[in-house]
Design a protein around this motif. Structure first.
Motif, PDB file in Angstrom:
ATOM      1  N   ARG A  47      -6.210 -14.091   9.732  1.00  0.00           N
ATOM      2  CA  ARG A  47      -6.693 -13.246  10.825  1.00  0.00           C
ATOM      3  C   ARG A  47      -7.094 -11.843  10.374  1.00  0.00           C
ATOM      4  O   ARG A  47      -7.631 -11.077  11.177  1.00  0.00           O
ATOM      5  N   ILE A  48      -6.841 -11.487   9.143  1.00  0.00           N
ATOM      6  CA  ILE A  48      -7.159 -10.138   8.711  1.00  0.00           C
ATOM      7  C   ILE A  48      -8.662 -10.022   8.440  1.00  0.00           C
ATOM      8  O   ILE A  48      -9.235 -10.826   7.705  1.00  0.00           O
ATOM      9  N   PRO A  49      -9.341  -9.042   9.034  1.00  0.00           N
ATOM     10  CA  PRO A  49     -10.767  -8.839   8.730  1.00  0.00           C
ATOM     11  C   PRO A  49     -10.933  -8.447   7.261  1.00  0.00           C
ATOM     12  O   PRO A  49     -10.076  -7.748   6.688  1.00  0.00           O
ATOM     13  N   THR A  50     -12.013  -8.884   6.649  1.00  0.00           N
ATOM     14  CA  THR A  50     -12.202  -8.624   5.222  1.00  0.00           C
ATOM     15  C   THR A  50     -12.266  -7.130   4.922  1.00  0.00           C
ATOM     16  O   THR A  50     -11.761  -6.680   3.879  1.00  0.00           O
ATOM     17  N   ASN A  51     -12.858  -6.349   5.818  1.00  0.00           N
ATOM     18  CA  ASN A  51     -12.931  -4.910   5.543  1.00  0.00           C
ATOM     19  C   ASN A  51     -11.553  -4.255   5.602  1.00  0.00           C
ATOM     20  O   ASN A  51     -11.267  -3.316   4.849  1.00  0.00           O
ATOM     21  N   ILE A  52     -10.669  -4.774   6.472  1.00  0.00           N
ATOM     22  CA  ILE A  52      -9.314  -4.237   6.560  1.00  0.00           C
ATOM     23  C   ILE A  52      -8.518  -4.625   5.319  1.00  0.00           C
ATOM     24  O   ILE A  52      -7.767  -3.812   4.761  1.00  0.00           O
ATOM     25  N   LEU A  53      -8.665  -5.859   4.857  1.00  0.00           N
ATOM     26  CA  LEU A  53      -7.970  -6.287   3.650  1.00  0.00           C
ATOM     27  C   LEU A  53      -8.385  -5.420   2.467  1.00  0.00           C
ATOM     28  O   LEU A  53      -7.537  -4.945   1.697  1.00  0.00           O
ATOM     29  N   SER A  54      -9.689  -5.187   2.326  1.00  0.00           N
ATOM     30  CA  SER A  54     -10.168  -4.342   1.224  1.00  0.00           C
ATOM     31  C   SER A  54      -9.627  -2.926   1.344  1.00  0.00           C
ATOM     32  O   SER A  54      -9.205  -2.315   0.342  1.00  0.00           O
ATOM     33  N   ALA A  55      -9.623  -2.397   2.565  1.00  0.00           N
ATOM     34  CA  ALA A  55      -9.138  -1.032   2.779  1.00  0.00           C
ATOM     35  C   ALA A  55      -7.654  -0.921   2.462  1.00  0.00           C
ATOM     36  O   ALA A  55      -7.208   0.043   1.814  1.00  0.00           O
ATOM     37  N   ARG A  56      -6.860  -1.907   2.910  1.00  0.00           N
ATOM     38  CA  ARG A  56      -5.418  -1.844   2.668  1.00  0.00           C
ATOM     39  C   ARG A  56      -5.119  -1.951   1.167  1.00  0.00           C
ATOM     40  O   ARG A  56      -4.245  -1.260   0.649  1.00  0.00           O
ATOM     41  N   LEU A  57      -5.826  -2.837   0.488  1.00  0.00           N
ATOM     42  CA  LEU A  57      -5.598  -2.983  -0.950  1.00  0.00           C
ATOM     43  C   LEU A  57      -5.932  -1.689  -1.681  1.00  0.00           C
ATOM     44  O   LEU A  57      -5.199  -1.270  -2.591  1.00  0.00           O
ATOM     45  N   LYS A  58      -7.015  -1.036  -1.286  1.00  0.00           N
ATOM     46  CA  LYS A  58      -7.378   0.233  -1.927  1.00  0.00           C
ATOM     47  C   LYS A  58      -6.316   1.285  -1.651  1.00  0.00           C
ATOM     48  O   LYS A  58      -5.920   2.048  -2.548  1.00  0.00           O
ATOM     49  N   GLU A  59      -5.839   1.362  -0.411  1.00  0.00           N
ATOM     50  CA  GLU A  59      -4.805   2.339  -0.064  1.00  0.00           C
ATOM     51  C   GLU A  59      -3.523   2.080  -0.853  1.00  0.00           C
ATOM     52  O   GLU A  59      -2.889   3.027  -1.348  1.00  0.00           O
ATOM     53  N   LEU A  60      -3.144   0.814  -0.972  1.00  0.00           N
ATOM     54  CA  LEU A  60      -1.924   0.483  -1.703  1.00  0.00           C
ATOM     55  C   LEU A  60      -2.076   0.745  -3.192  1.00  0.00           C
ATOM     56  O   LEU A  60      -1.112   1.132  -3.870  1.00  0.00           O
ATOM     57  N   GLN A  61      -3.285   0.541  -3.716  1.00  0.00           N
ATOM     58  CA  GLN A  61      -3.529   0.888  -5.109  1.00  0.00           C
ATOM     59  C   GLN A  61      -3.456   2.403  -5.310  1.00  0.00           C
ATOM     60  O   GLN A  61      -2.829   2.886  -6.271  1.00  0.00           O
ATOM     61  N   ASP A  62      -4.081   3.150  -4.422  1.00  0.00           N
ATOM     62  CA  ASP A  62      -4.069   4.614  -4.531  1.00  0.00           C
ATOM     63  C   ASP A  62      -2.638   5.156  -4.440  1.00  0.00           C
ATOM     64  O   ASP A  62      -2.322   6.190  -5.043  1.00  0.00           O
ATOM     65  N   ALA A  63      -1.783   4.452  -3.686  1.00  0.00           N
ATOM     66  CA  ALA A  63      -0.397   4.889  -3.515  1.00  0.00           C
ATOM     67  C   ALA A  63       0.497   4.458  -4.674  1.00  0.00           C
ATOM     68  O   ALA A  63       1.675   4.814  -4.716  1.00  0.00           O
ATOM     69  N   GLY A  64      -0.047   3.666  -5.609  1.00  0.00           N
ATOM     70  CA  GLY A  64       0.752   3.205  -6.743  1.00  0.00           C
ATOM     71  C   GLY A  64       1.663   2.041  -6.413  1.00  0.00           C
ATOM     72  O   GLY A  64       2.585   1.724  -7.171  1.00  0.00           O
ATOM     73  N   VAL A  65       1.401   1.362  -5.295  1.00  0.00           N
ATOM     74  CA  VAL A  65       2.219   0.225  -4.867  1.00  0.00           C
ATOM     75  C   VAL A  65       1.674  -1.081  -5.438  1.00  0.00           C
ATOM     76  O   VAL A  65       2.431  -1.997  -5.779  1.00  0.00           O
ATOM     77  N   VAL A  66       0.369  -1.166  -5.546  1.00  0.00           N
ATOM     78  CA  VAL A  66      -0.328  -2.376  -6.004  1.00  0.00           C
ATOM     79  C   VAL A  66      -1.278  -1.990  -7.129  1.00  0.00           C
ATOM     80  O   VAL A  66      -1.806  -0.871  -7.162  1.00  0.00           O
ATOM     81  N   ARG A  67      -1.478  -2.903  -8.054  1.00  0.00           N
ATOM     82  CA  ARG A  67      -2.495  -2.700  -9.084  1.00  0.00           C
ATOM     83  C   ARG A  67      -3.303  -3.979  -9.245  1.00  0.00           C
ATOM     84  O   ARG A  67      -2.851  -5.073  -8.882  1.00  0.00           O
ATOM     85  N   ARG A  68      -4.485  -3.834  -9.802  1.00  0.00           N
ATOM     86  CA  ARG A  68      -5.382  -4.973 -10.037  1.00  0.00           C
ATOM     87  C   ARG A  68      -5.458  -5.205 -11.537  1.00  0.00           C
ATOM     88  O   ARG A  68      -5.782  -4.289 -12.294  1.00  0.00           O
ATOM     89  N   VAL A  69      -5.135  -6.416 -11.954  1.00  0.00           N
ATOM     90  CA  VAL A  69      -5.039  -6.710 -13.383  1.00  0.00           C
ATOM     91  C   VAL A  69      -5.669  -8.073 -13.678  1.00  0.00           C
ATOM     92  O   VAL A  69      -5.743  -8.944 -12.799  1.00  0.00           O
ATOM     93  N   PRO A  70      -6.131  -8.301 -14.920  1.00  0.00           N
ATOM     94  CA  PRO A  70      -6.609  -9.632 -15.298  1.00  0.00           C
ATOM     95  C   PRO A  70      -5.428 -10.553 -15.555  1.00  0.00           C
ATOM     96  O   PRO A  70      -4.401 -10.136 -16.096  1.00  0.00           O
ATOM     97  N   LEU A  71      -5.548 -11.806 -15.142  1.00  0.00           N
ATOM     98  CA  LEU A  71      -4.479 -12.774 -15.352  1.00  0.00           C
ATOM     99  C   LEU A  71      -5.076 -14.083 -15.847  1.00  0.00           C
ATOM    100  O   LEU A  71      -5.493 -14.945 -15.067  1.00  0.00           O
TER     101      LEU A  71
END
Length: 223
Positions: A47-71
């Protein structure tokens, strides 16, 4: 940090500003199970809109809670940082607190593999499990299948692959009634007699062991 500021110098305020936006804690819940691609997160939160998911991920990355890495072969994935992993006991405590108010599911409510995994981790009682023999459970709730192995006071849960053989001591098939088993509101023998829960493989007495191992008392959670 999220754009919203509450204008207060307080640890609770800062925490809410970091992870209190809509959907943020559910993203964190799923990442506590393991790294996820963007498409995995979207599938787990349909149910999450794609723009909200992208926004939340960016906010969490900026806050140092989440990072994006190759796996390896999975490409780029999102995972929790060490700072983000510190949220695990908080998320589990929130799950126990919310359990008392869940009630019956709405017709369009879904259960996902990640939400069920976190539900088992929330309900797991290591003190009770330590006194019981090592046990493997295959749990099927709707279309979701998990394999949970309890060894002493340790719990390991993974998604049950389609076509996987029966390597568990008990195969439990249930619907929303699994909440009644975990809460103690539905006795295992009664659940079996009424056909609300079935043990498709293994000794039916293992449903009682499951209920002892995974338990949240709603009254205690609400107290």
């Amino acid at each position: 940090m999220a754009a919203r500021s509450y204008g207060q110098y307080c640890g609770v305020t800062t925490a809410v500003e970091l992870v209190g936006e809509r959907w943020a804690l559910l993203i964190i819940r799923d990442l506590l199970v393991g790294p996820r691609r963007y498409t995995d997160l979207k599938q787990g939160l349909p149910r999450i809109p794609t723009n909200i998911l992208s926004a939340r991920l960016k906010e969490l990355q900026d806050a140092g809670v989440v990072r994006r890495v190759p796996l390896s072969h999975r490409g780029l994935v999102y995972e929790l940082t060490a700072f983000g992993c510190e949220l695990e006991p908080i998320v589990l405590a929130l799950g126990r607190w919310g359990f008392a108010a869940m009630g019956e599911p709405e017709p369009d409510d879904i259960v996902t593999a990640d939400s069920l995994t976190m539900a088992l981790r929330t309900a797991f009682r290591p003190d009770a499990a330590a006194a019981l023999p090592t046990t493997g459970y295959d749990l099927h709730v709707g279309d979701v299948g998990l394999r949970a192995r309890v060894r002493g006071d340790a719990l390991a849960v993974r998604r049950l692959d389609a076509g996987a053989g029966t390597g568990a001591d008990a195969v439990i098939v249930a619907g929303p009634e699994i909440r009644g088993i975990i809460s103690g509101e539905l006795h295992p023998d009664d659940a079996l007699a009424r056909g609300l829960v079935t043990v498709a493989h293994g000794d039916t007495a293992l449903l009682g062991r499951f209920a002892t191992t995974f338990h949240i008392d709603p009254a205690a959670a609400a107290a």
